[in-house]
Design a protein around this motif. Structure first.
Motif, PDB file in Angstrom:
ATOM      1  N   UNK A 456     -23.999 -10.440  48.710  1.00  0.00           N
ATOM      2  CA  UNK A 456     -22.985 -10.305  49.754  1.00  0.00           C
ATOM      3  C   UNK A 456     -21.581 -10.616  49.298  1.00  0.00           C
ATOM      4  N   UNK A 457     -21.403 -11.074  48.077  1.00  0.00           N
ATOM      5  CA  UNK A 457     -20.053 -11.318  47.584  1.00  0.00           C
ATOM      6  C   UNK A 457     -19.334  -9.982  47.384  1.00  0.00           C
ATOM      7  N   UNK A 458     -18.027  -9.996  47.643  1.00  0.00           N
ATOM      8  CA  UNK A 458     -17.196  -8.814  47.451  1.00  0.00           C
ATOM      9  C   UNK A 458     -16.122  -9.145  46.428  1.00  0.00           C
ATOM     10  N   UNK A 459     -16.051  -8.351  45.363  1.00  0.00           N
ATOM     11  CA  UNK A 459     -15.100  -8.583  44.283  1.00  0.00           C
ATOM     12  C   UNK A 459     -14.144  -7.398  44.172  1.00  0.00           C
ATOM     13  N   UNK A 460     -12.910  -7.695  43.816  1.00  0.00           N
ATOM     14  CA  UNK A 460     -11.909  -6.651  43.582  1.00  0.00           C
ATOM     15  C   UNK A 460     -11.842  -6.344  42.103  1.00  0.00           C
ATOM     16  N   UNK A 461     -11.895  -5.076  41.767  1.00  0.00           N
ATOM     17  CA  UNK A 461     -11.771  -4.650  40.363  1.00  0.00           C
ATOM     18  C   UNK A 461     -10.286  -4.529  40.048  1.00  0.00           C
ATOM     19  N   UNK A 462      -9.776  -5.328  39.111  1.00  0.00           N
ATOM     20  CA  UNK A 462      -8.322  -5.390  38.879  1.00  0.00           C
ATOM     21  C   UNK A 462      -7.762  -4.265  38.015  1.00  0.00           C
ATOM     22  N   UNK A 463      -8.082  -3.041  38.346  1.00  0.00           N
ATOM     23  CA  UNK A 463      -7.492  -1.915  37.617  1.00  0.00           C
ATOM     24  C   UNK A 463      -6.183  -1.514  38.285  1.00  0.00           C
ATOM     25  N   UNK A 464      -5.191  -1.214  37.458  1.00  0.00           N
ATOM     26  CA  UNK A 464      -3.866  -0.869  37.961  1.00  0.00           C
ATOM     27  C   UNK A 464      -3.316   0.311  37.176  1.00  0.00           C
ATOM     28  N   UNK A 465      -2.316   0.990  37.762  1.00  0.00           N
ATOM     29  CA  UNK A 465      -1.676   2.094  37.055  1.00  0.00           C
ATOM     30  C   UNK A 465      -0.553   2.684  37.868  1.00  0.00           C
ATOM     31  N   UNK A 466       0.209   3.587  37.261  1.00  0.00           N
ATOM     32  CA  UNK A 466       1.337   4.223  37.938  1.00  0.00           C
ATOM     33  C   UNK A 466       0.900   5.519  38.610  1.00  0.00           C
ATOM     34  N   UNK A 511      -7.161  -5.078  53.540  1.00  0.00           N
ATOM     35  CA  UNK A 511      -8.236  -5.236  52.573  1.00  0.00           C
ATOM     36  C   UNK A 511      -9.122  -6.431  52.908  1.00  0.00           C
ATOM     37  N   UNK A 512      -8.538  -7.459  53.507  1.00  0.00           N
ATOM     38  CA  UNK A 512      -9.332  -8.639  53.859  1.00  0.00           C
ATOM     39  C   UNK A 512     -10.394  -8.283  54.877  1.00  0.00           C
ATOM     40  N   UNK A 513     -10.006  -7.554  55.902  1.00  0.00           N
ATOM     41  CA  UNK A 513     -10.971  -7.158  56.930  1.00  0.00           C
ATOM     42  C   UNK A 513     -12.003  -6.186  56.350  1.00  0.00           C
ATOM     43  N   UNK A 514     -11.545  -5.306  55.447  1.00  0.00           N
ATOM     44  CA  UNK A 514     -12.467  -4.380  54.801  1.00  0.00           C
ATOM     45  C   UNK A 514     -13.483  -5.131  53.945  1.00  0.00           C
ATOM     46  N   UNK A 515     -13.016  -6.116  53.165  1.00  0.00           N
ATOM     47  CA  UNK A 515     -13.932  -6.880  52.318  1.00  0.00           C
ATOM     48  C   UNK A 515     -14.945  -7.636  53.159  1.00  0.00           C
ATOM     49  N   UNK A 516     -14.503  -8.175  54.282  1.00  0.00           N
ATOM     50  CA  UNK A 516     -15.425  -8.899  55.156  1.00  0.00           C
ATOM     51  C   UNK A 516     -16.488  -7.950  55.719  1.00  0.00           C
ATOM     52  N   UNK A 517     -16.080  -6.744  56.074  1.00  0.00           N
ATOM     53  CA  UNK A 517     -17.041  -5.770  56.597  1.00  0.00           C
ATOM     54  C   UNK A 517     -18.021  -5.342  55.518  1.00  0.00           C
ATOM     55  N   UNK A 520     -21.071  -7.596  54.742  1.00  0.00           N
ATOM     56  CA  UNK A 520     -22.235  -7.457  55.613  1.00  0.00           C
ATOM     57  C   UNK A 520     -23.065  -6.230  55.262  1.00  0.00           C
ATOM     58  N   UNK A 521     -22.613  -5.441  54.261  1.00  0.00           N
ATOM     59  CA  UNK A 521     -23.321  -4.221  53.885  1.00  0.00           C
ATOM     60  C   UNK A 521     -24.140  -4.388  52.612  1.00  0.00           C
ATOM     61  N   UNK A 522     -24.293  -5.619  52.134  1.00  0.00           N
ATOM     62  CA  UNK A 522     -25.022  -5.848  50.886  1.00  0.00           C
ATOM     63  C   UNK A 522     -26.438  -5.302  50.996  1.00  0.00           C
ATOM     64  N   UNK A 523     -26.836  -4.545  49.974  1.00  0.00           N
ATOM     65  CA  UNK A 523     -28.175  -3.984  49.934  1.00  0.00           C
ATOM     66  C   UNK A 523     -28.365  -2.724  50.753  1.00  0.00           C
ATOM     67  N   UNK A 524     -27.338  -2.287  51.472  1.00  0.00           N
ATOM     68  CA  UNK A 524     -27.469  -1.072  52.287  1.00  0.00           C
ATOM     69  C   UNK A 524     -27.336   0.169  51.412  1.00  0.00           C
ATOM     70  N   UNK A 525     -27.951   1.286  51.801  1.00  0.00           N
ATOM     71  CA  UNK A 525     -27.780   2.537  51.058  1.00  0.00           C
ATOM     72  C   UNK A 525     -26.311   2.948  51.053  1.00  0.00           C
ATOM     73  N   UNK A 526     -25.855   3.667  50.038  1.00  0.00           N
ATOM     74  CA  UNK A 526     -24.433   4.038  49.966  1.00  0.00           C
ATOM     75  C   UNK A 526     -23.976   4.888  51.153  1.00  0.00           C
ATOM     76  N   UNK A 527     -24.861   5.730  51.700  1.00  0.00           N
ATOM     77  CA  UNK A 527     -24.478   6.529  52.884  1.00  0.00           C
ATOM     78  C   UNK A 527     -24.146   5.625  54.055  1.00  0.00           C
ATOM     79  N   UNK A 528     -24.938   4.576  54.242  1.00  0.00           N
ATOM     80  CA  UNK A 528     -24.700   3.654  55.345  1.00  0.00           C
ATOM     81  C   UNK A 528     -23.420   2.865  55.141  1.00  0.00           C
ATOM     82  N   UNK A 529     -23.125   2.499  53.881  1.00  0.00           N
ATOM     83  CA  UNK A 529     -21.900   1.754  53.587  1.00  0.00           C
ATOM     84  C   UNK A 529     -20.671   2.596  53.933  1.00  0.00           C
TER      85      UNK A 529
END
Length: 575
Positions: A456-466, A511-517, A520-529
């Protein structure tokens, strides 16, 4: 002597037939006044007196003659009704409609080839009535012509409304054929131009329903049809011999054709077809006025058919282009699960500035490439640029192993084009490695993706670019991550995080509200996410305005790996 006294007032009316109403012999006007034919008829229907004009118009109306023998039947009948009405009560007379409040009503009818209105005086005490006849041929002819013109105008108005009520070509041909058969002829055919040998034809007989078919015939065999299909002016009906009409022109059971009109259906720059009108031998031939109305109707029918054909062509072109602009379906590929969803900024639209693509890897075990992009703008203008970016990326797939090179080449292509819009991109290369999925993620001005771990942890991938399409060079950083079975990487556009709404209506989803949502989707199929993310964002904005929204989920499936039969191929995973 009594009879003479009773007849005298009406006789004075006959004597004054040449004087305007309200004048006396002593006050006659100085200008000449036309004399009207007038005759005095007693209650028995006997002519008692006539003037010279009446004697000239009705030679048999001599003094002492019976009106039924001396005058037209309509005048004798009017005199009889007037006397009968006078003998009844005023109420019964009003109910019968013979008289009105201003006096006896005039009668109308023909005398020879002319039309006359017979105006009676009020019967005197003896029942004698003075009738004076007014020639109203021109007036009645004008009134009849006005009535006909009003009917034709009403027909053309109705035809315009019905023809323009549909942009379906077949429906327009139906309406044109049925209206023409109902109001203009005994049968009608609407012939559409064709590039092939068969002519599309819609035929209809009066009182019937339209019938569609294909005619295997030469238009040149029908007098004037080949010219009409090329848009030339129609031939006059009197120049067309209906006996030369081929069998496919005449509806089954119609019988012999007595008269035929062939007129073009003018369209928008090119002819829309031709209209053929048929009348039976026992009917009247087409008059010049009727042919004029037919041409006016054909103009309206041709405009409607041309608009319907243009709409069909544009719809076909749009559907063809839309197939290339529409997001592709996501599926399981190379041992990795993919899902995506999109919601346009404007209701009813299917494309916009957000897009995504999934490209299979090169050979067995090769990396699949996922692209999620966001073009500046909305609607069709933005979708045109998304199409160019997607096509360019398709050509750059052999270089997909180097995200930086792909972004640099795409940036150069956008800078050299006429477009002034820019775009953000997120490239994700995925490959199965044992039970895990390895990802290479590179952002070019795009929001960073989020990883949903199994716990259930949500991590941000720190990729950046122009951004792409703005600066001469693109600088981007690629991040490498690994997804364990049951874990998901979510890519999204800023239309989700910047969606405004909520309880007060002006707060970003964020993004905070998105990460919180997503937690709650841990383990769900990608279509459901994906469905969960888009549903929450849509619920957040409610009926408010929002940008395009897109989300892609890349998931490592749960289950054990099974080798392919014979040891070839990537195999599959099962729970």
């Amino acid at each position: 002597m009594v009879a003479k006294q009773g007849i005298q007032p009406a006789a004075d009316a006959v004597a004054g037939a040449a004087r305007p109403k309200g004048t006396s012999p002593r006050s006659a006007p100085t200008l000449p006044v036309p004399a009207f034919p007038a005759l005095l008829v007693d209650s028995d229907g006997v002519v008692r007196r006539t003037n010279d004009e009446a004697a000239s118009l009705l030679p048999d109306a001599r003094v002492g003659a019976d009106l039924t023998e001396a005058a037209p039947p309509w005048l004798a009948a009017a005199h009889r009704r007037l006397n009968e009405a006078e003998s009844r009560t005023a109420g019964a007379a009003a109910t019968a409609g013979v008289t009105d409040e201003t006096g006896p009503a005039p009668a109308n009818g023909p005398v020879g080839e002319r039309s006359f209105a017979a105006h009676p005086s009020a019967p005197d005490s003896s029942g004698a009535v003075a009738w004076w006849l007014v020639d109203d041929t021109e007036h009645r002819s004008t009134a009849d012509a006005l009535t006909v013109e009003r009917e034709r105008t009403a027909f053309l108005t109705e035809a315009s409304n019905l023809l323009l009520s549909s942009l379906n070509l077949e429906r327009c041909m139906d309406v044109a054929a049925q209206l023409a058969a109902t109001y203009l002829a005994d049968a009608a055919l609407v012939v559409a131009p064709s590039a092939g040998r068969l002519l599309p034809v819609t035929s209809c007989v009066r009182g019937g329903v339209p019938v569609h078919g294909k005619a295997d015939g030469d238009p040149a065999a029908v007098p004037g049809l080949a010219e009409a299909l090329r848009g030339f002016p129609p031939l006059p009906s009197r120049w067309i011999d209906p006996a030369n009409a081929p069998d496919w022109v005449v509806p089954a059971g119609f019988g012999a054709v007595g008269s035929m009109v062939v007129t073009p259906l003018p369209g928008q720059g090119v002819p829309a077809g031709a209209l053929i009108l048929l009348r039976k031998t026992d009917g009247e031939t087409f008059s010049v006025a009727e042919e004029t109305v037919a041409r006016l109707f054909a103009g309206r029918a041709g405009a409607a058919m041309s608009a319907a054909r243009l709409f069909a062509e544009q719809t076909s072109i749009t559907e063809t282009l839309m197939r290339d602009l529409m997001p592709p379906p996501m599926r399981h590929m190379g041992g990795v699960d993919y899902a995506a969803g999109y919601r346009a900024a404007r209701p009813g639209e299917r494309i916009g500035g957000d897009f995504y693509d999934l490209h299979a890897g090169q050979g067995a075990g090769g990396e699949s490439l996922v692209v999620l992009g966001d073009v500046c703008g909305k609607g069709l203008d933005a979708a045109v640029l998304t199409g160019k970016i997607r096509n360019t990326l398709q050509a750059l797939l052999p270089m997909a192993g180097d995200h930086q090179q792909v972004l640099s080449l795409l940036n150069g292509a956008l800078l050299s084009s006429h477009h002034t819009r820019f775009a953000t991109l997120l490239l994700a290369s995925a490959v199965r490695h044992g039970p895990d999925v390895r990802l290479r993620l590179t952002s070019a001005g795009h929001p960073s993706p989020l990883l949903v771990r199994a716990d259930g942890r949500v991590e941000t991938v720190p990729t950046r670019g122009t951004l792409v399409g703005v600066m001469p060079t693109v600088v981007a950083r690629t991040e490498h991550v690994t997804l364990a079975p049951g874990e998901t990487c979510v890519l999204f556009t800023d239309g989700i995080t910047e969606a405004k709404g909520g309880p007060v209506g002006g707060e970003f989803f964020g993004e905070t509200r998105l990460a919180r949502a997503l937690g709650a989707c841990a383990g769900m199929p990608p279509e459901a996410v994906v469905q969960r993310v888009l549903t929450l964002a849509a619920r957040w904005v409610g009926d408010g305005r929002h940008d395009d929204m897109a989300a892609v989920a890349i998931a490592s499936p749960r289950g054990a790996h099974l080798s392919a039969v014979g040891g070839h191929g990537p195999g599959r995973f099962t729970g």
